[in-house]
Write an enzyme that holds these catalytic residues in place. Structure first.
Site, PDB file in Angstrom:
ATOM      1  N   SER A 192      37.228  35.522  40.971  1.00  0.00           N
ATOM      2  CA  SER A 192      36.537  35.032  39.784  1.00  0.00           C
ATOM      3  C   SER A 192      35.680  33.818  40.172  1.00  0.00           C
ATOM      4  O   SER A 192      34.904  33.897  41.110  1.00  0.00           O
ATOM      5  CB  SER A 192      37.561  34.710  38.688  1.00  0.00           C
ATOM      6  OG  SER A 192      36.962  34.577  37.435  1.00  0.00           O
ATOM      7  N   ASP A 203      36.082  45.749  34.994  1.00  0.00           N
ATOM      8  CA  ASP A 203      36.039  44.308  34.787  1.00  0.00           C
ATOM      9  C   ASP A 203      34.694  43.929  34.165  1.00  0.00           C
ATOM     10  O   ASP A 203      33.642  44.216  34.746  1.00  0.00           O
ATOM     11  CB  ASP A 203      36.219  43.599  36.128  1.00  0.00           C
ATOM     12  CG  ASP A 203      36.126  42.091  36.026  1.00  0.00           C
ATOM     13  OD1 ASP A 203      36.154  41.546  34.896  1.00  0.00           O
ATOM     14  OD2 ASP A 203      36.028  41.441  37.087  1.00  0.00           O
ATOM     15  N   HIS A 233      39.856  42.841  37.068  1.00  0.00           N
ATOM     16  CA  HIS A 233      39.527  41.510  37.577  1.00  0.00           C
ATOM     17  C   HIS A 233      40.403  41.105  38.772  1.00  0.00           C
ATOM     18  O   HIS A 233      41.603  40.984  38.659  1.00  0.00           O
ATOM     19  CB  HIS A 233      39.684  40.500  36.447  1.00  0.00           C
ATOM     20  CG  HIS A 233      38.863  39.259  36.606  1.00  0.00           C
ATOM     21  ND1 HIS A 233      37.514  39.280  36.881  1.00  0.00           N
ATOM     22  CD2 HIS A 233      39.191  37.940  36.525  1.00  0.00           C
ATOM     23  CE1 HIS A 233      37.050  38.047  36.950  1.00  0.00           C
ATOM     24  NE2 HIS A 233      38.042  37.224  36.744  1.00  0.00           N
TER      25      HIS A 233
END
Length: 517
Positions: free
Chosen positions: A204, A454, A479
């Site tokens: 991320s 995602d 994710h």
């Protein structure tokens, strides 16, 4: 990610990127009960670094604990301005695990996690890929906490650090990357490990930082594994409608009825809220605690459930953002479909899967703004440099339509922090436009993983940029699932992704050892 606005679209956008403790002590957490070997290549480094028993087809960690030691580094507050009277410092927390490290004599590698926008222990405990592969690579593991998050707060407290733009202004990605470089270089020197190669990893925002660290500090690390890193999710590169389009498709792909019921629920909630006694009816329907309820708070609460579930639509049970079953979108849509025409029942049952899968909650508190993972600093970053435009919603969106409006973002940031955003600064500083042409000749040794379920994958790198800047794309992935602990229930495609990552890391290390031989 985006600042909190009056509209529910902008409110939720402020939260969706923040997923993505203590004194000098030892913390423990268990590895997954079973880790399956996935056909790793021969080790690229001296054979003395590998124990033969670690190359068996199956490795059991069922009774084993992994330890990390909590340490602190005296970090410079401002890396980029000369201060004649002396540099201010703060204590930066990092975690270290040397259990399997081969040591400096054999130049064993160092794997560094570039910390996200939160408590570093939270991310360490959800990054099993590093712990599970440390024995094979004989790697030292280091997790560095991002400044202004968790315990790494300058000025000694959030009250002072977040007080105004002057004290808060040292929170930036560039300062954070400089932190990582300073800490890594100092750590290697103290360990007499100057020749140990460093690979940075992150998911991320942490994956974005890993990418940028490799580009900005190639003399400090030999490569980067960037999982679910939306480095292209900025103005004029990725559409601000991309994020919610993917959320919509995730639910629609499971059930057209589920998609329509959720999409139509917002108008029904609005109409109910406008009626006399309507809020109390909504409170009862969604089991909201008696302390507080409003239409906006309820819709924001529901939207977060659907967005976070889309991000973590893993094929195995998980507890990263919340305890969830395997394939949680499928489970949500089953709850919606099974409810039939009963008003709000299916929507409540779906939200209950995200917020109360364990069944522990008797009611839901919409006014609970507690920061369980040390994420408080993100709003400032989202208003200065990290303007990942995600708030746009088309007429087909599962959420109420919303025309993305940068002016509203600008006004919110002025009101909240007294600052004007710099929407083009990140791409000016790190690049992003025409990335394939730019990095084809300049960059090297970066792995980008993206799962197409995602919502952040819309701003990710989805194709190879060169022979050594590789994109791994999984149609069913969510994710940064590749960085999570492996389980017996992992699908074959996920094992293959990790196998490919291990192989690429091995090639990088092999080349490094050849270069210094």
């Amino acid at each position: 990610m985006g600042p909190e606005m009056a509209s529910s679209a902008m409110t939720v956008a402020a939260l969706i990127f923040s997923l993505f403790s203590l004194s000098n002590s030892i913390n423990t957490f268990p590895l997954s009960s079973h880790y399956r070997s996935i056909g790793r290549p021969s080790p690229p480094f001296p054979s003395s670094l590998i124990k033969p028993e670690l190359l068996k087809p199956t490795i059991s960690y069922s009774s084993e604990k992994v330890y990390y030691e909590i340490k602190y580094f005296t970090q410079t507050l401002d890396h980029f301005n000369y201060v004649p009277w002396g540099y201010e410092t703060f204590q930066q927390r990092y975690l270290i695990n040397s259990k399997y490290w081969g040591g400096p004599i054999d130049k064993a590698p160092i794997f560094v996690y570039t910390g996200n926008e939160g408590d570093v222990e939270w991310f360490a405990q959800n990054t099993g890929f590093m712990f599970e592969n440390a024995p094979y690579f004989k790697a030292l593991l280091v997790f560095i906490e991002h400044r202004y998050y968790g315990e790494s707060i300058p000025y000694g407290s959030e009250e002072i650090a977040y007080k105004n733009a002057s004290t808060h202004g040292y929170l930036s990605s560039a300062q954070a990357l400089a932190d990582y470089a300073m800490l890594i270089i100092d750590l290697k020197k103290n360990l007499s490990a100057e020749d140990s190669p460093v690979v940075v990893m992150g998911g991320s925002y942490g994956g974005m930082l890993a990418t940028w660290f490799r580009l900005k500090y190639p003399h400090v690390c030999i490569g980067a594994l960037a999982s679910s890193a939306p480095i292209l999710n900025f103005a004029d590169i990725t559409s601000p409608y991309s994020f919610n389009n993917i959320v919509t498709e995730d639910f629609r792909s499971e059930s057209e009825n589920c998609y329509k019921v959720i999409k139509n629920s917002w108008q029904k909630i609005h109409e109910t809220a406008q009626q006399p006694g309507g809020l109390e009816e909504l409170r009862k329907s969604f089991r909201i605690c008696p302390n507080y309820i409003s239409e906006d708070s309820l819709t924001n609460w529901l939207e977060r459930a659907f967005i976070y579930t889309a991000m973590t639509d893993y094929p195995v049970p998980s507890s990263f953002l919340a305890p969830l079953p395997a394939f949680p979108i499928e489970q949500m849509c089953k709850a919606v479909d099974d409810a039939g025409d009963e008003q709000f029942k299916g929507i409540y049952e779906a939200a209950n899967i995200f917020y109360n899968y364990t069944g522990d909650s008797m009611c839901f508190n919409l006014s609970d703004n507690s920061d369980r993972h040390g994420l408080n600093g993100w709003g400032f970053q989202a208003c200065t440099e990290m303007l990942l435009a995600t708030g746009g919603r088309t007429q087909e969106s599962i959420f109420p339509p919303y025309t993305y409006n940068y002016t509203q973002t600008q006004e919110y940031c002025q009101q909240s922090y007294g600052i004007n955003p710099r929407p083009h600064w990140i791409t000016t500083h790190f690049g992003g436009h025409d990335i394939k042409r730019v990095l084809k000749r300049f960059g090297s040794n970066i792995i980008f993983f993206n799962g197409l379920r995602d919502p952040w994958s819309g701003g990710g790198v989805l194709e190879n940029l060169s022979d050594s800047i590789v994109a791994l794309v999984a149609k069913e992935g969510a994710h940064h699932i590749d960085l999570r602990f492996s389980t017996e229930g992992d699908p074959m495609w996920l094992s293959e992704v990790r196998k490919r990552e291990i192989h690429i890391l091995s090639m990088w290390l092999e080349q490094y050892y050849k270069d210094i031989a």
